[in-house]
Design a protein around this motif. Structure first.
Motif, PDB file in Angstrom:
ATOM      1  N   VAL A 117      -3.566   2.335 -14.136  1.00 44.46           N
ATOM      2  CA  VAL A 117      -3.587   1.399 -15.245  1.00 44.46           C
ATOM      3  C   VAL A 117      -4.916   1.568 -15.973  1.00 44.46           C
ATOM      4  O   VAL A 117      -5.975   1.331 -15.426  1.00 44.46           O
ATOM      5  N   GLU A 123      -0.795  -5.086 -15.825  1.00 42.11           N
ATOM      6  CA  GLU A 123       0.433  -4.745 -15.098  1.00 42.11           C
ATOM      7  C   GLU A 123       1.670  -5.224 -15.843  1.00 42.11           C
ATOM      8  O   GLU A 123       2.650  -4.480 -16.003  1.00 42.11           O
ATOM      9  N   ASN A 135      -3.742  -1.171  -0.251  1.00 42.91           N
ATOM     10  CA  ASN A 135      -4.505  -0.613  -1.360  1.00 42.91           C
ATOM     11  C   ASN A 135      -4.478  -1.598  -2.513  1.00 42.91           C
ATOM     12  O   ASN A 135      -3.467  -1.705  -3.204  1.00 42.91           O
ATOM     13  N   VAL A 139       1.422   6.589  -0.185  1.00 43.95           N
ATOM     14  CA  VAL A 139       0.518   5.627  -0.814  1.00 43.95           C
ATOM     15  C   VAL A 139       0.173   6.120  -2.216  1.00 43.95           C
ATOM     16  O   VAL A 139      -0.293   7.237  -2.388  1.00 43.95           O
ATOM     17  N   THR A 140       0.422   5.282  -3.193  1.00 46.26           N
ATOM     18  CA  THR A 140       0.084   5.633  -4.564  1.00 46.26           C
ATOM     19  C   THR A 140      -1.060   4.762  -5.038  1.00 46.26           C
ATOM     20  O   THR A 140      -1.304   3.686  -4.512  1.00 46.26           O
ATOM     21  N   THR A 141      -1.739   5.239  -6.019  1.00 47.93           N
ATOM     22  CA  THR A 141      -2.812   4.442  -6.596  1.00 47.93           C
ATOM     23  C   THR A 141      -2.473   4.144  -8.043  1.00 47.93           C
ATOM     24  O   THR A 141      -1.750   4.886  -8.693  1.00 47.93           O
ATOM     25  N   ALA A 142      -2.981   3.044  -8.501  1.00 46.27           N
ATOM     26  CA  ALA A 142      -2.655   2.612  -9.853  1.00 46.27           C
ATOM     27  C   ALA A 142      -3.271   3.542 -10.876  1.00 46.27           C
ATOM     28  O   ALA A 142      -4.332   4.103 -10.681  1.00 46.27           O
ATOM     29  N   GLN A 146       6.921  -0.071  -2.179  1.00 48.35           N
ATOM     30  CA  GLN A 146       6.685   1.372  -2.201  1.00 48.35           C
ATOM     31  C   GLN A 146       7.123   1.962  -0.856  1.00 48.35           C
ATOM     32  O   GLN A 146       6.837   1.391   0.191  1.00 48.35           O
ATOM     33  N   TYR A 187      -5.522  -1.395  -5.254  1.00 46.40           N
ATOM     34  CA  TYR A 187      -5.362  -0.756  -6.560  1.00 46.40           C
ATOM     35  C   TYR A 187      -4.064   0.025  -6.643  1.00 46.40           C
ATOM     36  O   TYR A 187      -3.880   0.832  -7.535  1.00 46.40           O
ATOM     37  N   GLY A 188      -3.161  -0.205  -5.713  1.00 45.40           N
ATOM     38  CA  GLY A 188      -1.925   0.548  -5.702  1.00 45.40           C
ATOM     39  C   GLY A 188      -1.027   0.195  -6.880  1.00 45.40           C
ATOM     40  O   GLY A 188      -1.113  -0.893  -7.451  1.00 45.40           O
ATOM     41  N   THR A 189      -0.163   1.123  -7.218  1.00 43.89           N
ATOM     42  CA  THR A 189       0.771   0.897  -8.307  1.00 43.89           C
ATOM     43  C   THR A 189       1.598  -0.348  -8.033  1.00 43.89           C
ATOM     44  O   THR A 189       2.181  -0.497  -6.974  1.00 43.89           O
ATOM     45  N   LYS A 221      -8.046   0.999 -18.200  1.00 47.57           N
ATOM     46  CA  LYS A 221      -8.839  -0.171 -18.531  1.00 47.57           C
ATOM     47  C   LYS A 221      -8.969  -0.236 -20.046  1.00 47.57           C
ATOM     48  O   LYS A 221      -9.543   0.648 -20.659  1.00 47.57           O
ATOM     49  N   LEU A 227       6.616   4.009   2.056  1.00 49.81           N
ATOM     50  CA  LEU A 227       5.454   4.583   2.727  1.00 49.81           C
ATOM     51  C   LEU A 227       5.902   5.376   3.950  1.00 49.81           C
ATOM     52  O   LEU A 227       6.917   5.046   4.570  1.00 49.81           O
ATOM     53  N   GLU A 255      -5.967  -7.782 -14.427  1.00 45.93           N
ATOM     54  CA  GLU A 255      -5.034  -6.966 -13.665  1.00 45.93           C
ATOM     55  C   GLU A 255      -3.590  -7.395 -13.922  1.00 45.93           C
ATOM     56  O   GLU A 255      -2.692  -6.566 -14.084  1.00 45.93           O
TER      57      GLU A 255
END
Lengths: 439, 502
Positions: free
Chosen positions: A35, A108, B148, A30-33, B102, B150-152, A37, B104, A104
């Motif tokens: 980006v 993106e 998520n 699991v990755t998080t953004a 992605q 907010y995920g990429t 602001k 996982l 968003e």
């Protein structure tokens, strides 16, 4: 060493190797953004005079807007970028597109290189009366001081001028790098702005909206909604405490949020068929209190009511300016029976603001330097699809090409409102960006 | 030899009748060091206390008393690349916050599966061998995070830009353990030739089921406009139940070198009950929250909070029956080869349906609309959760070999092919991941030291890659029943054992 011990040792080594290699910790993936602001200017408002001087409930004469600013347009690089103006639908305010994910999506798509950076100025509609169609009426060839405001002098004119010359962010001052778009009533407003100001925008993107008031057969479009308004009003009145009173359709007319179609017609009537305009005020400030006095009021035309106008469509005692105390009466484009009639004065005022009428006023070729993208769905509300496709057909007869994007509801959600704004925004931004690149 | 050919032919027919699979569904991959080492082909061997699982009739031919303990270490190594897209006919797509595109992985866990038992020869009914054992006939345990906003590449924060604190740490997963406490008995009915065995089971099922569902926003436009059209519902269903099961088998020593076996397993349904924790992450829209005409219920659907409460649940675990045939052939004094085929009636399993009752801890307003039925949303927070599947019966073929190097060391090797019960359905979820016909190889050894046996076996199971496209709502309850995307899987399992003969 006995042979079996060698075999045993090899066995243990093999098993250990498999466990070591095959069972390492990979995490969850699991990755998080990340980006960043960049710039969101929630107060991208501008005081515009005299176009908004007399707009009802807008004593500060402010055009309310929220602005998306990409990173490259921010200091220290402050690189000039194209401009896109988006107009909210009938119930949307300046946050409408941001609530639908604009920030968003833009972040993106810019980060991925799908679109080029651009400033996106989001204009709010007036939710109180269902929006003013981003338009205004004319009397004797000049805009009037009417409660809806004079948007024709703003959207393709003063707003562009202010953004390209006075706003905090560097914006390229070329029509080739300038686009406009809208949803619902904002779609009408976007086309109207281009028709009133040819050559200011090089691209226009809209979704379904009231783009042909009387429809393909001159007897549908908004006309099919007249009865809906009557039904809304009747249902409300019958269920109220006042149901013992004689029902006066136009005296008891209500514009509350629970009657969205009625709201839209009130906003449109204030823009297109107000009973009195040219209301001259004197406004002064004493101890920070704004006071307005009415110096004079003039009918929009000689045949308005009272004094010889159309009493059958006259709605009064509904809207009072909270500062001036002045009643802003208006004419609906239909009478209590839901009929507009060929000689209906108010409906004729609406039709003179229909896009095909404005097109003929502007003259053929008005879209020669403007690319057009329209998203339409058979499931759209309020006959918007029929009105939109009729307008597309009209443009076709005039030799204007339109890029049409058809869409529909999926199995879990039909298109009954703006469910797809989030999706369509991506396509709108891509359309404008591609156009900016090619210009 | 003719008997051997006939038996092999029957096994081959059984195998071919079940074209493609592995310990399919959520069935355990087996137990016992010798059996695991031989790929599960143990029904016609059945010469230690683990015959309780494969063929209780084998107890009849166990001459000494046995006490044993196994520890299986299992690592499910799965991958899922979601393509969770609600798409209309014109290509408009939405993921609702699922981490599309992605790769996982399931949570990294080394799971342990202990097994123990004993077998003793008692002078009842004429030298009947009894045994008591505890093992898991059904077992599965995987957990994932795949949501998520907010995920990429996902950025869905327009739905709710401040919800991260509410997202559960373990979003979907399934920890199902069915433990059997089995009393086994095996007796010879034709001395040295034919034995029958039976096992009576007390079953205990423990279920911890984490789920993520998207519920359709019941409010009207613009409150339910995208991105607020679907509301994520996280549930943690934790409960247990008791049941019974029955195993039976026959072992026929057809010749000095050839053994034939048949066994069957009949577990009964188990009603699992417990408590459920709900977490609804509501949309957040400040503008709509402040808007004129918004009532209290409307505000609840745009305020952006998390609505958390508990409820009791009950679900029926329908366990599949199975039947198996086995063949073992002693090639010489050192080498024995075996082949088994098993057919499991997975079509009996219909998925899980959680029936919720006695909700507690609802916010007062939610409680009011839920119980007084005054709003259309009254059902929204009280809907049952159904995870239906349409599985097929599945077959499994196992081949194994045992080689006694000397009196101290025995080598084991095996291979199996196992069909997936979900091979023709689209209700694939990461919670029960069985992608297709699995191939498993295993090898290991046992060291014999006096009366003690120490063993270690490792097995690797390879699953075929699959890609599922499109959202499926099998039972038309407006809840998506699958997680489409690309799946990969493999399983590593190592078993260590210690046994004592006396």
């Amino acid at each position: 060493m006995p042979r079996y011990l060698i075999i045993l040792a090899l066995l243990i080594c093999a098993i250990s190797m498999i466990i070591f290699v095959g069972c390492d910790d990979r995490g969850t993936g699991v990755t998080t953004a990340n980006v960043s602001k960049y710039g969101i200017d929630p107060g991208g408002d501008h005081a515009i005079q005299p176009e908004l001087t007399y707009q009802i409930r807008n004593p500060q004469e402010m055009l309310l807007g929220t602005v998306y600013i990409p990173e490259v347009a921010m200091p220290p690089s402050s690189q000039p970028v194209p401009l896109l103006i988006l107009l909210a639908p009938e119930y949307g305010n300046r946050y409408y597109f941001f609530e639908a994910g604009l920030e968003e999506i833009a972040n993106e798509m810019i980060a991925s290189g799908e679109i080029d950076p651009m400033v996106i100025y989001c204009v709010g509609n007036d939710p109180t009366f269902g929006g003013f169609f981003y338009g205004n009426s004319y009397a004797n060839g000049s805009p009037n001081n009417i409660p809806s405001g004079n948007y024709d002098g703003i959207i393709g004119d003063k707003l562009v001028d202010w953004l390209t010359h006075d706003y905090i962010t560097a914006i390229i001052d070329q029509s080739a790098k300038r686009g406009i778009g809208g949803v619902g009533q904002g779609a009408y407003g976007a086309f109207r702005a281009v028709l009133k100001h040819p050559g200011v925008f090089s691209s226009i993107s809209v979704t379904d909206g009231p783009l042909d008031f009387n429809g393909r057969d001159d007897a549908s479009g908004l006309m099919d909604l007249f009865q809906t308004v009557i039904d809304e009003q009747s249902a409300h009145f019958i269920g109220s405490d006042a149901d013992t009173m004689p029902f006066d359709f136009f005296y008891h007319f209500d514009s509350s949020y629970t009657m969205p179609v009625s709201m839209m017609f009130v906003g449109g009537a204030l823009a297109f068929s107000p009973n009195d305009t040219l209301v001259e005020f004197t406004r002064y400030t004493t101890n920070n209190v704004i006071t307005v006095t009415i110096d004079a009021r003039y009918p929009i035309a000689a045949d308005t009511f009272p004094g010889g106008g159309d009493s059958s469509t006259f709605v009064y005692n509904v809207i009072t300016d909270d500062i001036s105390g002045h009643d802003f009466d208006f004419h609906l484009p239909f009478d209590a029976n839901g009929s507009s009639g060929a000689s209906n004065w108010a409906w004729s005022r609406w039709l003179s603001n229909n896009l095909d009428s404005l097109y003929m006023q502007a003259g053929n070729g008005v879209f020669d330097s403007t690319k057009i993208w329209v998203a339409t769905s058979p499931c759209s509300k309020w006959n918007y699809h029929e009105m939109t496709t009729s307008w597309i057909e009209f443009l076709g007869t005039q030799g204007d090409s339109v890029e049409v994007h058809n869409y529909s509801g999926h199995g879990y959600s039909d298109v009954s409102g703006d469910e797809y704004t989030y999706d369509l925004l991506r396509k709108m931004l891509k359309f404008h960006s591609d156009n900016f690149k090619n210009n | 030899m003719r008997i051997a050919k006939t038996a092999a032919g029957l096994l081959a027919m059984l195998a071919l009748s079940a074209p493609a699979l592995f310990g399919s569904g959520f069935e355990n991959t087996g137990m016992g060091i010798t059996a695991k080492g031989m790929g599960g082909a143990f029904r016609a061997v059945a010469n230690d206390w683990t015959a309780a699982y494969y063929n209780p009739a084998g107890y009849a031919f166990i001459l000494d008393n046995q006490l044993g303990f196994n520890l299986g270490l299992v690592h499910y190594r799965n991958e899922y690349t979601p393509e969770y897209l609600a798409t209309d006919g014109y290509g408009n797509e939405d993921s609702w916050g699922i981490l599309n595109d992605q790769t996982l992985y399931n949570f990294h866990e080394i799971l342990n599966k202990p097994t123990l038992g004993f077998a003793v020869r008692l002078p009842f009914w004429g030298e009947t061998v009894f045994g008591l054992s505890a093992y898991q006939p059904f077992d599965y345990n995987v957990s994932w995070n795949l949501y998520n906003p907010y995920g990429t590449g996902v950025d869905f924060s327009a739905y709710n830009d401040s919800l991260s604190m509410f997202i559960p740490g373990k979003q979907i997963g399934n920890n199902l353990d069915v433990v059997a406490f089995q009393l086994s008995a095996g007796r010879e009915f034709k001395e040295g030739k034919l034995a029958l065995g039976i096992g009576l089971q007390l079953l205990r099922a423990d279920l911890e089921f984490h789920d993520l569902s998207f519920r359709t926003n019941p409010r009207g436009t613009p409150l339910n406009d995208r991105p607020r059209d679907q509301i994520p519902e996280f549930t943690v269903n934790d409960g247990y139940g008791w049941g019974f099961g029955l195993r039976a088998g026959a072992l026929w020593k057809a010749t000095e070198k050839l053994n034939l076996a048949i066994s069957a397993y009949l577990p009964f349904d188990i009603t699992v009950s417990g408590t459920t924790e709900f977490t609804y992450i509501m949309p957040k829209n400040d503008y709509l929250y402040r808007r004129t005409g918004i009532d209290q219920t409307d505000q609840m659907f745009v305020a952006g909070g998390a609505i958390e409460f508990e409820s009791d649940f009950e679900t029926k675990l329908k366990l599949p029956s199975s039947v198996a045939l086995g063949l073992a052939y002693q090639v010489n004094d050192k080498l024995t080869v075996a082949m088994d085929a098993e057919y499991t009636l997975w079509s009996y399993y219909e998925g899980l349906e959680f029936i919720y009752t006695d909700q507690q801890g609802l916010p007062s307003h939610v409680d009011q609309i839920t119980h007084e039925r005054v709003y259309p949303e009254s059902e929204f927070f009280s809907q049952n959760l159904s995870r239906p599947v349409e599985w097929k019966n599945a077959g499994k073929v196992m081949l194994g070999a045992l080689y006694d190097v000397n009196q101290t060391l025995t080598l084991l090797g095996g291979f199996s092919m196992d069909q997936s019960p979900s091979r023709e359905c689209t209700e694939i979820t990461p919670q029960f991941l069985d992608t297709g016909t699995k191939k498993s190889i295993s090898f290991g050894g046992i060291v014999h030291i006096n009366q003690w046996n120490l063993g270690m076996v490792t097995a690797y199971t390879s699953y075929p890659d699959i890609a599922i496209s499109g959202l499926t709502d099998t039972n038309k309850d407006n809840i998506i029943d699958n997680f489409p995307g690309a799946y990969k899987a493999s399983t590593y399992e190592t078993v260590m054992s210690i046994g004592y003969r006396f």
